[in-house]
Design an enzyme around this catalytic site. Sequence first.
Site, mmCIF file in Angstrom:
data_model
loop_
_atom_site.group_PDB
_atom_site.id
_atom_site.type_symbol
_atom_site.label_atom_id
_atom_site.label_comp_id
_atom_site.label_asym_id
_atom_site.label_seq_id
_atom_site.Cartn_x
_atom_site.Cartn_y
_atom_site.Cartn_z
ATOM 1 N N SER A 15 0.822 -1.217 0.000
ATOM 2 C CA SER A 15 0.000 0.000 0.000
ATOM 3 C C SER A 15 0.854 1.265 0.000
ATOM 4 C CB SER A 15 -0.933 -0.007 1.214
ATOM 5 O OG SER A 15 -0.169 0.034 2.416
ATOM 6 N N GLY B 71 -24.660 0.273 -13.146
ATOM 7 C CA GLY B 71 -25.373 1.499 -13.490
ATOM 8 C C GLY B 71 -26.731 1.208 -14.097
ATOM 9 N N GLY B 72 -27.262 2.166 -14.817
ATOM 10 C CA GLY B 72 -28.593 2.023 -15.398
ATOM 11 C C GLY B 72 -28.597 1.207 -16.680
ATOM 12 N N GLN B 73 -27.429 0.827 -17.190
ATOM 13 C CA GLN B 73 -27.376 0.098 -18.463
ATOM 14 C C GLN B 73 -27.052 -1.366 -18.176
ATOM 15 O OE1 GLN B 73 -28.210 1.888 -20.986
ATOM 16 N NE2 GLN B 73 -27.777 3.966 -20.308
ATOM 17 N N THR C 123 16.773 2.081 12.820
ATOM 18 C CA THR C 123 16.205 3.256 13.498
ATOM 19 C C THR C 123 15.824 2.957 14.941
ATOM 20 O OG1 THR C 123 14.071 2.690 12.559
ATOM 21 C CG2 THR C 123 15.366 4.334 11.393
ATOM 22 N N LYS C 124 16.182 1.764 15.410
ATOM 23 C CA LYS C 124 15.946 1.481 16.832
ATOM 24 C C LYS C 124 17.206 1.742 17.655
ATOM 25 C CE LYS C 124 11.847 -1.302 16.758
ATOM 26 N NZ LYS C 124 11.231 -2.607 16.887
ATOM 27 N N LYS D 201 -3.635 -5.179 12.563
ATOM 28 C CA LYS D 201 -2.813 -5.245 11.352
ATOM 29 C C LYS D 201 -3.726 -5.647 10.205
ATOM 30 C CE LYS D 201 1.685 -6.393 13.247
ATOM 31 N NZ LYS D 201 2.804 -7.336 13.231
ATOM 32 N N VAL D 202 -3.477 -5.101 9.052
ATOM 33 C CA VAL D 202 -4.387 -5.377 7.934
ATOM 34 C C VAL D 202 -3.615 -5.615 6.642
ATOM 35 C CG1 VAL D 202 -6.159 -4.321 6.467
ATOM 36 C CG2 VAL D 202 -6.347 -4.144 8.938
ATOM 37 N N ARG E 59 6.477 3.882 18.854
ATOM 38 C CA ARG E 59 7.405 3.028 19.611
ATOM 39 C C ARG E 59 8.850 3.310 19.199
ATOM 40 N NH1 ARG E 59 3.232 -0.679 18.840
ATOM 41 N NH2 ARG E 59 4.180 -1.726 17.060
ATOM 42 N N PHE F 298 3.455 1.365 8.730
ATOM 43 C CA PHE F 298 3.729 0.384 9.776
ATOM 44 C C PHE F 298 2.422 -0.003 10.455
ATOM 45 C CE2 PHE F 298 7.981 2.620 10.163
ATOM 46 C CZ PHE F 298 8.673 1.610 9.521
HETATM 47 N N1 COA Z 1 14.989 -0.142 11.741
HETATM 48 C C1 COA Z 1 14.561 -0.775 12.849
HETATM 49 N N2 COA Z 1 13.302 -1.215 13.006
HETATM 50 C C2 COA Z 1 12.451 -1.006 11.991
HETATM 51 C C3 COA Z 1 12.823 -0.363 10.795
HETATM 52 C C4 COA Z 1 14.167 0.082 10.707
HETATM 53 N N3 COA Z 1 14.622 0.696 9.616
HETATM 54 N N4 COA Z 1 11.772 -0.310 9.980
HETATM 55 C C5 COA Z 1 10.760 -0.916 10.615
HETATM 56 N N5 COA Z 1 11.151 -1.332 11.817
HETATM 57 C C6 COA Z 1 10.356 -2.021 12.830
HETATM 58 C C7 COA Z 1 9.165 -1.227 13.291
HETATM 59 O O1 COA Z 1 9.572 -0.220 14.156
HETATM 60 C C8 COA Z 1 8.323 -2.326 13.923
HETATM 61 O O2 COA Z 1 8.831 -2.568 15.220
HETATM 62 P P1 COA Z 1 7.887 -2.785 16.507
HETATM 63 O O3 COA Z 1 6.821 -3.748 16.126
HETATM 64 O O4 COA Z 1 8.857 -3.342 17.516
HETATM 65 O O5 COA Z 1 7.363 -1.471 16.904
HETATM 66 C C9 COA Z 1 8.669 -3.546 13.093
HETATM 67 O O6 COA Z 1 9.799 -3.177 12.288
HETATM 68 C C10 COA Z 1 7.660 -4.135 12.159
HETATM 69 O O7 COA Z 1 6.733 -3.233 11.680
HETATM 70 P P2 COA Z 1 5.248 -3.724 11.295
HETATM 71 O O8 COA Z 1 4.630 -2.669 10.527
HETATM 72 O O9 COA Z 1 4.549 -4.164 12.546
HETATM 73 O O10 COA Z 1 5.510 -5.004 10.354
HETATM 74 P P3 COA Z 1 4.707 -6.374 10.308
HETATM 75 O O11 COA Z 1 5.390 -7.184 9.267
HETATM 76 O O12 COA Z 1 4.594 -7.001 11.644
HETATM 77 O O13 COA Z 1 3.241 -5.989 9.820
HETATM 78 C C11 COA Z 1 1.626 -5.065 8.273
HETATM 79 C C12 COA Z 1 2.991 -5.749 8.466
HETATM 80 C C13 COA Z 1 1.495 -4.690 6.822
HETATM 81 C C14 COA Z 1 0.492 -6.031 8.678
HETATM 82 C C15 COA Z 1 1.557 -3.807 9.162
HETATM 83 O O14 COA Z 1 2.677 -3.009 8.879
HETATM 84 C C16 COA Z 1 0.301 -2.990 8.977
HETATM 85 O O15 COA Z 1 -0.775 -3.336 9.454
HETATM 86 N N6 COA Z 1 0.425 -1.825 8.308
HETATM 87 C C17 COA Z 1 -0.659 -0.905 8.122
HETATM 88 C C18 COA Z 1 -1.656 -1.377 7.098
HETATM 89 C C19 COA Z 1 -1.006 -1.696 5.776
HETATM 90 O O16 COA Z 1 -0.346 -0.884 5.172
HETATM 91 N N7 COA Z 1 -1.310 -2.917 5.302
HETATM 92 C C20 COA Z 1 -1.043 -3.280 3.942
HETATM 93 C C21 COA Z 1 0.303 -3.720 3.689
HETATM 94 S S1 COA Z 1 0.417 -3.956 1.951
#
Ligand code: COA
Length: 415
Positions: free
Chosen positions: A18, A247-249, A74-75, A136-137, A104, A97
Amino acid sequence: MSKALAGYRILDFTHVQSGPTCTQLLAWFGADVIKVERAGEGDATRGQLRDIAGADSLYFTMLNHNKRSVTIDTKKPQGKAVLERLIAGCDVLVENFAPGALDRMGFGWERIHALNPRMVVASVKGFGPGKYELCKVYENVAQCAGGSASTTGFDDGPPMVTGAQIGDSGTGLHLALGILAALLQRHQSGRGQKVLAPMQDAVLNLCRVKLRDQQRLERTGTMHEYPQYPDGEFGEAVPRAGNASGGGQPGAILRCKGWETDPNAYIYFITQAAVWPAVCKVIGEPNWIDDEAYATPAARLLHLKPIFARIERWTMTRTKFEAMDILNQLDIPCGPILSMKELAEEPSLRASGTVVEVDHPVRGKYLTVGNPIKLSDSPTEVTRSPLLGEHTDEVLSQFGFSPAQIDALRAERVI
Ligand code: COA
């Protein structure tokens, strides 16, 4: 020629589909998109659905063209310091994210706004505020929660998801529009703002005709253009309408010559009222022009099944392309069911830059969908997706880090 978004810098914290769809569009319009990835891992899609061992997947490459990639952890405190400098020097931060991840990490809205009051912070989330906001989605969840699945498919079958990625790519498009609006407003206000595009909301926006129908159904108890009319029953909610036109067609998908072996030998046929006499003539039923059972659109709604069955007897005598040629000459709206193979080979899509061949240093040549939005003064040249961390040194030195500082960050495994 200069590009529409030349000079804008986008800090791209997106992953999967996305968010990357959104930032790829901004890159195609000329923005400098700096994708921040985790050192060593990167966007998970680099390794998903791989078709060539060791090469970035098509999933990744087809969503990350024209971007630069930097790796930063970035952590880690030093990584946060690098990120702060990038935030100060960019116009937009885009992220998708899971809810709360940016907070966080220590970079919630307040912090970013303090670091760079002009920065636009744009997010995709699965849901807006409400009972599901922390979920999460992924794509199909959004299609189900946004009203698409309950209205897609056939009446006697289960809900269906569509092949079009309306939850992911559809939301990315919405987000890109929100970012551009926020950048325009910044010209007057001097301030950045938050932009939120929840996937459920984006899918519902694309399904608005079904919310229209929900209200029509509640008022009248029936909808005459739906296949449930006149013989079936309507319940409380908008039912699945098969391939009926919204639609209407009235319209339907009909078999064409070769359907027995070719799963895509079909055509979409619309019985537009204005060309009803032409439809009757071409299928060999000229009497239907004046027959009171068929002569008016309202009368035809009572007989759509036999009407389309009769039209199909005609379309089955032609290939979909022969039928297209004949029907287009008569101004009858129709469309062939095109396979991905046919689309990949279609010369006009190649000529317009909508289907593009890209060369990649590891995977070689592959096809992708180029920018579907054409700006006459800002043409898009699709360039390959970056390798993981390919531009880390280049970007960091642009942001004022010395070679010694970059070496130190690398030694500490921050980049
Ligand atoms: N350095 C260090 N950590 C990083 C980082 C970096 N450069 N980039 C990302 N991270 C960390 C994040 O801080 C996060 O850490 P935390 O969970 O400890 O806070 C972690 O990586 C993972 O992020 P997350 O987004 O939870 O990944 P996921 O794989 O668990 O979930 C999704 C994936 C898509 C389900 C989730 O991101 C989401 O619901 N996003 C919003 C909806 C969305 O866009 N969905 C469609 C995706 S196509």
